[in-house]
Design an enzyme around this catalytic site. Structure first.
Site, PDB file in Angstrom:
ATOM      1  N   GLN A  98      36.791 -24.359  64.335  1.00 49.96           N
ATOM      2  CA  GLN A  98      37.406 -23.716  65.288  1.00 49.96           C
ATOM      3  C   GLN A  98      37.215 -24.455  66.670  1.00 49.96           C
ATOM      4  O   GLN A  98      38.186 -24.193  67.517  1.00 49.96           O
ATOM      5  CB  GLN A  98      36.442 -22.458  65.707  1.00 49.96           C
ATOM      6  CG  GLN A  98      37.206 -21.275  66.595  1.00 49.96           C
ATOM      7  CD  GLN A  98      38.204 -20.552  65.718  1.00 49.96           C
ATOM      8  OE1 GLN A  98      37.989 -20.175  64.587  1.00 49.96           O
ATOM      9  NE2 GLN A  98      39.330 -20.342  66.372  1.00 49.96           N
ATOM     10  N   LYS A 113      32.153 -18.897  66.148  1.00 51.88           N
ATOM     11  CA  LYS A 113      32.330 -17.567  64.945  1.00 51.88           C
ATOM     12  C   LYS A 113      31.299 -16.827  64.561  1.00 51.88           C
ATOM     13  O   LYS A 113      30.018 -17.031  65.182  1.00 51.88           O
ATOM     14  CB  LYS A 113      32.508 -18.541  63.590  1.00 51.88           C
ATOM     15  CG  LYS A 113      33.620 -17.705  62.768  1.00 51.88           C
ATOM     16  CD  LYS A 113      35.112 -17.776  63.253  1.00 51.88           C
ATOM     17  CE  LYS A 113      35.832 -17.182  62.241  1.00 51.88           C
ATOM     18  NZ  LYS A 113      37.175 -17.370  62.426  1.00 51.88           N
ATOM     19  N   ASP A 153      38.674 -10.825  62.336  1.00 53.88           N
ATOM     20  CA  ASP A 153      38.907 -12.087  61.230  1.00 53.88           C
ATOM     21  C   ASP A 153      38.843 -11.110  60.011  1.00 53.88           C
ATOM     22  O   ASP A 153      39.095 -10.049  60.104  1.00 53.88           O
ATOM     23  CB  ASP A 153      37.819 -13.032  61.261  1.00 53.88           C
ATOM     24  CG  ASP A 153      37.953 -14.167  60.295  1.00 53.88           C
ATOM     25  OD1 ASP A 153      38.781 -15.120  60.450  1.00 53.88           O
ATOM     26  OD2 ASP A 153      37.212 -14.282  59.250  1.00 53.88           O
TER      27      ASP A 153
END
Length: 455
Positions: A98, A113, A153
């Site tokens: 990311q 995350k 997600d």
């Protein structure tokens, strides 16, 4: 630095480190080599327990995490994943990817995350809501619009984001853009479509470059894996641009449709997936969209790559390591020209080696890594943050145009950076893996040097 028993993170780290070391970057900028060691350690890892009550009144407990990896470019930004497979290695790999993905968007966002090993699939709506409130009771201490802005997600749908936002609002007594992917008028249009649409926009540029503008998605055959949000919208956009999509999949099997999956069928699959139904359950229903079942073959336990036949484009959109070296060889033998990941680290290292070796020979597959080709989702999340900050709302067309511009710029950045630093450019097809890794790394590390994180 990689710790023992972190295979996913080790794979992600090695993929970045190997391309950086194989390039000329550290010869041109020897000071950046030490930065690789520093950037590989998260700034902060938050782990906590989540205690909640199920519908039977029994106490349940899950693990919660947030990996705040790097904030040199802005607030930590990255999704929350609710799935039984979630562990620290997976979240560190996702957070590490990311960092560079977010840098490639050109937006000022850092990398992070998080998530939990909670499984929403077999839970009632009330149980999901109670879990979200328990999860946010701890996470709220560590996030905020200028600190860390999570998104959704796997397992974290729009309704889950809504519960998480409701909990945050009550706990913190503030109404801010602390989560992206919101509904009820405060989110951004195009956010559900963004990752899939952005993936197709990126591949459009690959095709345009490879054919000197002579070809497009029109008339191409496309294999897509996955059947969640990313896969659905990538397939719908590809169909809209004139391609034939011949596959989708989930964890239980794949559907193959040589004559093409229709938009109506994809929309029905989308509705079924919101209800946590499997593809097999969806297509075996008596719905109008699947009334001609002979046109679609369901293969239990399979992924599409060996079964889809000859395809021009392969778009892995399910989860990590979903294309093996053997499957990569099969795609190559079947004449596939473009592979681009809608999932994060969708290809094993063995598969990437097959793709890259074929590219260097000049007559194989041109491969785009997920940190570049699936950056559209987080790009629109950053646009949602901007809209929230200014209390404004852009139209669908405005956001879609901005998304396409970001993906075009991302491709050009990867292409030109690979030409500058990669050592194996072949006949106009530089390594987009090297380009993505180097471009993202240089942008973040430059900021770290200026701020004194590296010295």
């Amino acid at each position: 630095m990689v710790q023992p028993h972190e295979p996913e993170f080790e794979q992600a780290y090695n993929e970045v480190a190997s391309t950086l070391k194989a390039s000329t970057l550290f010869k041109v900028h020897p000071e950046y080599e030490k930065a690789l060691e520093i950037i590989s350690i998260p700034e902060r890892i938050i782990q906590f327990r989540v205690v909640w009550e199920d519908d039977k009144g029994q106490v349940q407990v899950n693990r919660g995490y947030r990996v705040q990896f790097n904030s040199a470019l802005g607030p930590y930004k990255g999704g929350l994943r609710f799935h039984p497979s979630v562990n620290l290695s997976i979240l560190k790999f996702l957070g590490f990817e990311q960092i560079f993905k977010n840098a490639l968007t050109g937006e000022m966002i850092g990398g992070g995350k998080g998530g939990s090993d909670f499984d929403p699939k077999d839970k009632s709506d009330a149980e999901i809501r109670r879990f979200c409130y328990a999860f946010m009771s701890e996470l709220a201490k560590h996030i905020g619009p200028d600190t860390d802005v999570p998104a959704g997600d796997i397992g974290v749908t729009g309704s889950v984001i809504a519960y998480l936002f409701g909990a945050y609002r009550k706990i913190r007594n503030e109404y801010t853009g602390v989560l992206t992917g919101k509904g009820w008028g405060t989110g951004s249009l195009v956010r559900p479509e963004a990752t899939g649409y952005g993936l197709v926009y990126y591949v459009e540029q690959m095709i345009k470059h490879a054919t000197n503008g002579k070809e497009s998605f029109e008339g191409k055959t496309v294999a897509v894996s996955g059947s969640g949000n990313v896969a659905q919208y990538a397939a719908l956009k590809a169909i809209q641009l004139g391609a034939t999509v011949v596959s989708l999949s989930d964890s239980k099997g794949a559907i193959i449709a040589p004559s093409g999956i229709t938009a109506a069928q994809i929309e029905e699959i989308g509705a079924g997936k919101l209800a946590f139904k499997s593809l097999e359950q969806i297509i075996s229903s008596s719905s109008e969209a699947f009334s001609t079942k002979s046109a679609i073959k369901y293969i239990p336990g399979a992924r599409p790559w060996v079964h889809a036949g000859k395809v021009d484009i392969a778009l892995p959109c399910a989860t990590q390591n979903e294309v093996s070296g053997e499957e990569a060889e099969h795609l190559l033998a079947n004449g596939t020209k473009y592979v681009a990941e809608g999932s994060n680290m969708g290809s094993t290292q063995e598969a990437i080696d097959v793709f890259e070796a074929s590219r260097v020979k000049g007559a194989g597959i041109w491969y785009a890594p997920g940190k570049a080709s699936n950056a559209g989702g987080v790009a629109v999340s950053a646009l949602e943050m901007a809209q929230n900050s200014h209390r404004i709302k852009w139209t669908f067309e405005e956001v879609d145009a901005k998304l396409k511009t970001i993906m075009v710029n991302c491709f050009n950045n990867c292409l030109e950076t690979a030409k500058e630093y990669s050592v194996d450019t072949k006949e106009g097809f530089p390594s987009l893996v090297a380009g993505a890794n180097i471009a993202g790394f240089v942008k973040v590390v430059s900021a770290m040097y200026e701020q004194g994180d590296v010295f």
